[in-house]
Design an enzyme around this catalytic site. Structure first.
Site, PDB file in Angstrom:
ATOM      1  N   HIS A   1      25.905  77.438  62.586  1.00  0.00           N
ATOM      2  CA  HIS A   1      25.977  76.199  63.381  1.00  0.00           C
ATOM      3  C   HIS A   1      26.414  75.017  62.526  1.00  0.00           C
ATOM      4  O   HIS A   1      26.073  73.864  62.822  1.00  0.00           O
ATOM      5  CB  HIS A   1      24.624  75.883  64.034  1.00  0.00           C
TER       6      HIS A   1
ATOM      7  N   SER B   1      50.263  63.597  50.637  1.00  0.00           N
ATOM      8  CA  SER B   1      50.336  62.339  51.367  1.00  0.00           C
ATOM      9  C   SER B   1      51.474  61.487  50.835  1.00  0.00           C
ATOM     10  O   SER B   1      51.761  61.484  49.634  1.00  0.00           O
ATOM     11  CB  SER B   1      49.021  61.571  51.231  1.00  0.00           C
TER      12      SER B   1
ATOM     13  N   LYS C   1      46.662  63.002  46.513  1.00  0.00           N
ATOM     14  CA  LYS C   1      46.033  63.794  47.575  1.00  0.00           C
ATOM     15  C   LYS C   1      46.748  65.133  47.716  1.00  0.00           C
ATOM     16  O   LYS C   1      47.974  65.213  47.696  1.00  0.00           O
ATOM     17  CB  LYS C   1      46.091  63.037  48.898  1.00  0.00           C
TER      18      LYS C   1
ATOM     19  N   GLU D   1      46.830  75.254  57.246  1.00  0.00           N
ATOM     20  CA  GLU D   1      47.358  74.559  58.409  1.00  0.00           C
ATOM     21  C   GLU D   1      48.546  75.312  59.000  1.00  0.00           C
ATOM     22  O   GLU D   1      48.678  75.445  60.226  1.00  0.00           O
ATOM     23  CB  GLU D   1      47.739  73.133  58.027  1.00  0.00           C
TER      24      GLU D   1
END
Length: 482
Positions: free
Chosen positions: A202, A332, A338, A345
């Protein structure tokens, strides 16, 4: 080879006259296709780029069927040796990819794939006649219908090509990619097996496990995906060829269906066989829907894996940060330094597309009317696209992400040390209610479990240290087969 006819001005010098049952039509002089292909090309100008073309795997599969039919028809003296040899030579050239530019038709045509079947018939006939010294468009001595298509209909040829093309794509592309990915995940699991971490259910802290156990769970998802794919082969190996127009086998002869299936099987060394019910084989595409469903399940598995890796690699300082993912490219255009989980993805977007493809296949397979499903091109195009995407996506994820993943041992150690759910191991000694009181006290007062339990007089420090061992808690109490 001829260039794309859409790029060529139609002048009298550049065209030849071809005929079919509807009359005459101009066909580019240097192209190997004929009248029926040209009509389809002109009538279905849908999606002008190559992505909308009939998959080349279908073209090669149909050429293989034409070759097999020629062998069977020769054995029954339905073709002369000269015509047989010319057809087989032309078909082999197509199978090798020599004439890929001669198949310009799009997926969005007749739902039986008739125009594509005729495209192959015409190219084989024209190339066979050229081999025999005759000009393109002559239809003699090799006729696209009377000889190349002998004993066949688009209604049985196209679904047979679907089964062949999908089977070959699975065997040559997807299965190797999945086997390689499973192997790599198992290797990483073995490397990380002793690294104890906190499990999560969870999205909340749970009890200890090892990083290796987590990786092995992913590998098992891939293993079961491989098993599901292989379970569809019996259905995929069943061939409609020989049913001709509606399933009766009109215009064939006794045994043609079994002989052509056996010939195709011998060409490919794959266990193709003649479908026991040709009426079902033409009227439905349930076997295609079955493999599409398996690909959809695989996409769900890969989505889970990609998202798990993305979550566990989040950070590097303000996320979970348990896994260190390979840094492949800047992440980025505005935030210097970054780095993003791009392989995760990419794979998850592929999974979305495969799930969408399955919806299209489901709708198409549930339709069609009476003796023929007329959604065949869109069904096979979506399935082949899913196979290609999953194959390439798994390979990319494997090489550019999974192979380079490392464990942040310092971070997982911190999580284990402060995890409240270690209290679960106290249940057998002090009971669930007392253990719950310890966990709540520790959390509210920002104390360790040991401090909270001692203050409540539920155990001594030495008892706690004897009872709470994260490494022992992580060791499996059940047998897990890999």
């Amino acid at each position: 080879m001829a260039e794309n006819p859409s790029d060529r001005p139609d002048t009298e010098d550049s065209m030849r006259v071809e005929t079919d049952s509807m009359g005459t039509i101009l066909v580019p002089k240097t192209c190997y296709w004929g009248a029926q292909t040209q009509r389809s090309f002109e009538n279905f100008k849908i999606g002008p780029n190559s992505r909308e073309r009939m998959p080349i795997e279908i073209i090669h599969a149909i050429a293989l069927i034409k070759k097999a039919a020629a062998f069977v028809n020769l054995d029954h003296k339905e073709l002369s040796p000269k015509i047989f040899e010319a057809i087989v030579c032309a078909a082999d050239e197509i199978i090798r990819g020599n004439f890929d530019d001669q198949f310009p038709l799009v997926i969005w045509q007749t739902g039986s794939g008739t125009q594509t079947n005729m495209n192959v018939n015409e190219v084989i006939a024209n190339r066979a006649n050229q081999i025999l010294g005759e000009p393109l468009g002559s239809k003699s001595p090799v006729h696209p219908n009377d000889h190349v298509n002998k004993g066949q209909s688009s209604n049985d040829t196209f679904p047979t090509a679907m089964h062949i093309a999908v089977t070959l794509s699975l065997v040559k592309k997807l299965l190797p990619a999945l086997e390689s990915l499973e192997k790599k995940i198992r290797e990483r699991a073995q490397k990380f097996f002793s690294h104890v971490k906190i499990g999560r259910t969870h999205l909340q802290d749970a009890v200890p496990m090892t990083v290796g156990q987590e990786f092995n769970a992913w590998a098992s998802q891939i293993k079961y995906g491989l098993r599901r794919i292989r379970s569809t082969f019996d259905s995929l190996h069943s061939l409609a060829q020989g049913g001709t127009a509606v399933g009766t086998g009109l215009n064939t002869y006794s045994g043609f269906d079994r002989e052509i299936a056996g010939t195709i099987a011998s060409f490919l060394d794959i266990g193709f066989y003649s479908a026991p019910d040709k009426f079902e084989a033409l009227a439905s595409n349930d076997a295609m829907l079955e493999i599409s469903g398996v690909l959809n399940t695989l996409a769900a598995s890969l989505m889970k894996i990609a998202n798990d890796v993305r979550l566990l690699g989040s950070g590097p300082r303000c996320g979970l940060g348990e896994l260190i993912l390979p840094e492949n490219e800047p992440g980025s255009s505005i935030m210097p330094g970054k780095v993003n989980p791009t392989q995760c993805e990419s794979l998850s977007m592929i999974c979305c597309q495969v799930m969408g493809n399955h919806v299209a296949v489901t709708v198409a397979a549930s339709n069609g009317h009476l003796q023929l499903n007329v959604f065949k091109p869109v069904i096979v195009a979506n399935i082949l696209r899913s196979i290609d995407l999953l194959s390439d996506g798994c390979q990319s994820f494997n090489e550019n992400c999974m192979a380079g993943i490392e464990v942040n041992t310092e971070r997982i150690g911190e999580y284990v040390e402060k995890c409240l759910m270690l209290v679960t191991a106290l249940n057998p000694y002090i009971g669930y209610d007392k253990a719950a009181k310890i966990a709540k006290k520790a959390h509210l007062e920002k104390k360790t479990l040991k401090e909270a339990g001692v203050e409540l007089n539920f155990f001594t420090e030495s008892q706690y240290e004897n009872w709470i061992n994260p490494v022992d808690m992580a060791m499996p109490k059940t047998q897990t087969k890999q």
